[in-house]
Design a protein around this motif. Structure first.
Motif, short mmCIF file in Angstrom:
data_model
loop_
_atom_site.label_atom_id
_atom_site.label_comp_id
_atom_site.label_asym_id
_atom_site.label_seq_id
_atom_site.Cartn_x
_atom_site.Cartn_y
_atom_site.Cartn_z
N GLU A 155 5.15 -1.94 -0.35
CA GLU A 155 6.18 -1.95 0.69
C GLU A 155 6.59 -3.37 1.07
O GLU A 155 7.78 -3.65 1.25
CB GLU A 155 5.67 -1.21 1.93
CG GLU A 155 5.59 0.29 1.72
CD GLU A 155 5.03 1.01 2.95
OE1 GLU A 155 4.71 0.33 3.94
OE2 GLU A 155 4.91 2.25 2.89
N ALA A 156 5.63 -4.25 1.18
CA ALA A 156 5.95 -5.63 1.54
C ALA A 156 6.81 -6.28 0.47
O ALA A 156 7.80 -6.97 0.77
CB ALA A 156 4.66 -6.43 1.77
N GLY A 173 -1.28 -0.07 -7.14
CA GLY A 173 -1.80 1.05 -6.38
C GLY A 173 -1.82 0.80 -4.89
O GLY A 173 -1.95 1.72 -4.10
N ASN A 174 -1.67 -0.45 -4.50
CA ASN A 174 -1.74 -0.81 -3.08
C ASN A 174 -0.40 -0.57 -2.40
O ASN A 174 0.57 -1.29 -2.60
CB ASN A 174 -2.16 -2.28 -2.95
CG ASN A 174 -2.51 -2.63 -1.51
OD1 ASN A 174 -1.75 -2.34 -0.59
ND2 ASN A 174 -3.65 -3.26 -1.33
N VAL A 175 -0.35 0.46 -1.58
CA VAL A 175 0.90 0.86 -0.94
C VAL A 175 1.44 -0.23 -0.03
O VAL A 175 2.65 -0.51 -0.01
CB VAL A 175 0.70 2.16 -0.13
CG1 VAL A 175 2.00 2.55 0.56
CG2 VAL A 175 0.23 3.27 -1.02
N ALA A 176 0.57 -0.87 0.72
CA ALA A 176 1.01 -1.91 1.65
C ALA A 176 1.67 -3.05 0.88
O ALA A 176 2.72 -3.58 1.29
CB ALA A 176 -0.17 -2.43 2.46
N LEU A 177 1.06 -3.41 -0.23
CA LEU A 177 1.61 -4.48 -1.06
C LEU A 177 2.97 -4.07 -1.63
O LEU A 177 3.91 -4.87 -1.68
CB LEU A 177 0.64 -4.80 -2.19
CG LEU A 177 1.11 -5.80 -3.24
CD1 LEU A 177 1.49 -7.12 -2.57
CD2 LEU A 177 0.01 -6.05 -4.27
N LEU A 196 -5.11 -6.93 -6.93
CA LEU A 196 -5.66 -6.09 -5.86
C LEU A 196 -6.05 -4.69 -6.31
O LEU A 196 -7.19 -4.29 -6.21
CB LEU A 196 -4.66 -6.00 -4.70
CG LEU A 196 -4.71 -7.19 -3.74
CD1 LEU A 196 -3.89 -6.89 -2.51
CD2 LEU A 196 -6.15 -7.51 -3.35
N SER A 197 -5.09 -3.93 -6.80
CA SER A 197 -5.43 -2.56 -7.24
C SER A 197 -4.39 -2.10 -8.24
O SER A 197 -3.55 -1.27 -7.94
CB SER A 197 -5.48 -1.60 -6.05
OG SER A 197 -4.29 -1.69 -5.28
N LEU A 232 2.78 -12.47 -3.96
CA LEU A 232 2.57 -11.02 -3.91
C LEU A 232 2.60 -10.42 -5.32
O LEU A 232 1.86 -9.49 -5.63
CB LEU A 232 3.64 -10.35 -3.04
CG LEU A 232 3.56 -10.66 -1.54
CD1 LEU A 232 4.51 -9.76 -0.77
CD2 LEU A 232 2.15 -10.52 -1.01
N ARG A 261 10.40 -4.88 0.52
CA ARG A 261 11.13 -5.45 1.66
C ARG A 261 11.66 -6.84 1.33
O ARG A 261 12.81 -7.17 1.57
CB ARG A 261 10.15 -5.53 2.82
CG ARG A 261 10.72 -5.32 4.17
CD ARG A 261 9.57 -5.34 5.17
NE ARG A 261 10.03 -5.82 6.45
CZ ARG A 261 10.59 -5.06 7.37
NH1 ARG A 261 10.75 -3.78 7.13
NH2 ARG A 261 11.00 -5.58 8.50
N LEU A 288 -0.65 -10.96 -6.77
CA LEU A 288 -1.64 -10.05 -6.16
C LEU A 288 -1.53 -8.64 -6.73
O LEU A 288 -2.53 -7.91 -6.82
CB LEU A 288 -1.44 -9.99 -4.65
CG LEU A 288 -1.88 -11.25 -3.88
CD1 LEU A 288 -1.53 -11.12 -2.41
CD2 LEU A 288 -3.37 -11.48 -4.07
#
Lengths: 213, 213
Positions: free
Chosen positions: A148-149, A142-146, A94-95, A87, A152, A90
């Motif tokens: 948060e993951a 910039g990738n919010v999902a990334l 990713l962004s 991650l 976590r 990434l």
DNA sequence: TGCTCAAATGCTGTGCACAAATTGGCCTGC
DNA sequence: GCAGGCCAATTTGTGCACAGCATTTGAGCA
């Protein structure tokens, strides 16, 4: 932000920090009533916080027993770190967020803090700095999902480091961290977020290896 | 598994499926009292379930208004899909589970179900099959952290597909899915989990592109 | 007829009292 | 002395009643 969600965030952050900085080491019983009294609320809002911590695997509630801070077993640690590595990579691909002067200024703050820490290192101070630096790293994505993951996963195993530091060399860890900051400074100066991510990834990987030693 | 956590799982799965299969489309108000009555509990355990759904971004509770099923905005969708692509790839690399005869048998079941569906396609039937197949895909990964992160992301945006199907060609989607199953069968026959993951990744990518069309 | 404002309604958030469950100690009987 | 069972204390889980908030509706008025 309502008053309710504001209080939730406050309680949640406080308890998470307490767990990850080993103020509440694995096995500690977090009494709902005691915490409610301490934070000046009733059990109800506090249970909402504990429920989230349980979903995230940081505590475990047992009926009739209590709410216990969980331990991190070796296999879980291995899997989480393996995923965190990828991650982190990434995050640079990713962004990536644009690197601004403010970004570089923030890094300079970290360099100063790390310098100060290296002069008088404490395990807890290092862990706190590392936690803040992790948050800084996430802000570069910039990738919010990334984001948060990654967050976590980080908090899920963050307490391992403080548990292992007695078997490691604190001064050496500080020096290595400072090295990472310097390398990252170079990457940011070159406007190369991907390089910054790769540096971070490399250091997470090496950190894990030292953890196992 | 206690009675309490058993009920929690039951309620949680039911509501999540209801949301993702558009039985409760975005904007729907999930009344705590009504749901509690329906499931034969009081509001308290149900609120625990809604809290988790809120943490996962599937619903949003507003004081004085209600608990509403959230919508998925375009940017969020893009980011989640971008990350899901990479995680799917990682599933084949990090710690693939061994491919057994049972794995292959399960895939054959999916082929049969997909054949039956292609004969009499319905949007909901397809969505259900797709959801089950996603769960099957996750079972091929040994990395628990990766599995949980992927599951979270999947359900976060799963409802988009059913929302978009009126603008798409259902028969064509069925045929494409059947193609994916056949390709995956080949990969599993060759004991190549990484190839299976790449196939899945390719189809998720193409699916997203069709979604945007 | 259209607008304004206030009361009513319906919802989630909170606090409290009780139910269910587990643990540890104590007591009894052998 | 020891084993086994029983009881009480402690803790989380649940149900309920009420508070707080937002929306709606309808009456009154211009």
């Amino acid at each position: 932000m309502t008053e309710a969600s504001d209080r939730f965030t406050r309680l949640y952050s406080a308890l998470r920090e307490r767990i990850c900085l080993l103020d509440a080491p694995p096995g500690t019983k977090l009494s709902e009533e005691a915490l409610a009294a301490e934070f000046g609320t009733s059990r109800t809002p506090l249970r909402r916080v504990l429920a989230r911590l349980e979903d995230e695997g940081l505590v475990e509630s047992r009926h009739g027993v209590g709410t216990l801070v969980t331990d991190v077993d070796a296999e879980e640690l291995r899997q989480v770190y393996a995923l965190r590595l990828e991650l982190t990579h990434l995050a640079g691909v990713l962004s990536p967020a644009p690197i601004t002067d403010e970004t570089r200024a923030q890094l300079e703050d970290f360099v100063q803090r790390a310098d100060a820490l290296a002069a008088a290192p404490t395990p807890r101070g290092f862990a706190q700095l590392n936690m803040d630096y992790h948050a800084f790293g996430l802000s570069l994505t910039g990738n919010v999902a990334l984001r948060e993951a990654s967050e976590r996963l980080y908090f899920r195993t963050a307490r391992i480091w403080l548990q292992s530091i007695p078997r490691m060399d604190l001064a050496s860890e500080c020096a290595i961290f400072l090295d990472e900051l310097h390398q990252t400074r170079t990457a940011l100066a070159a406007n190369d977020p991907q390089a910054a991510a790769l540096i971070r990834r490399a250091h997470i990987s090496m950190s894990m290896n030292r953890l196992y030693a």
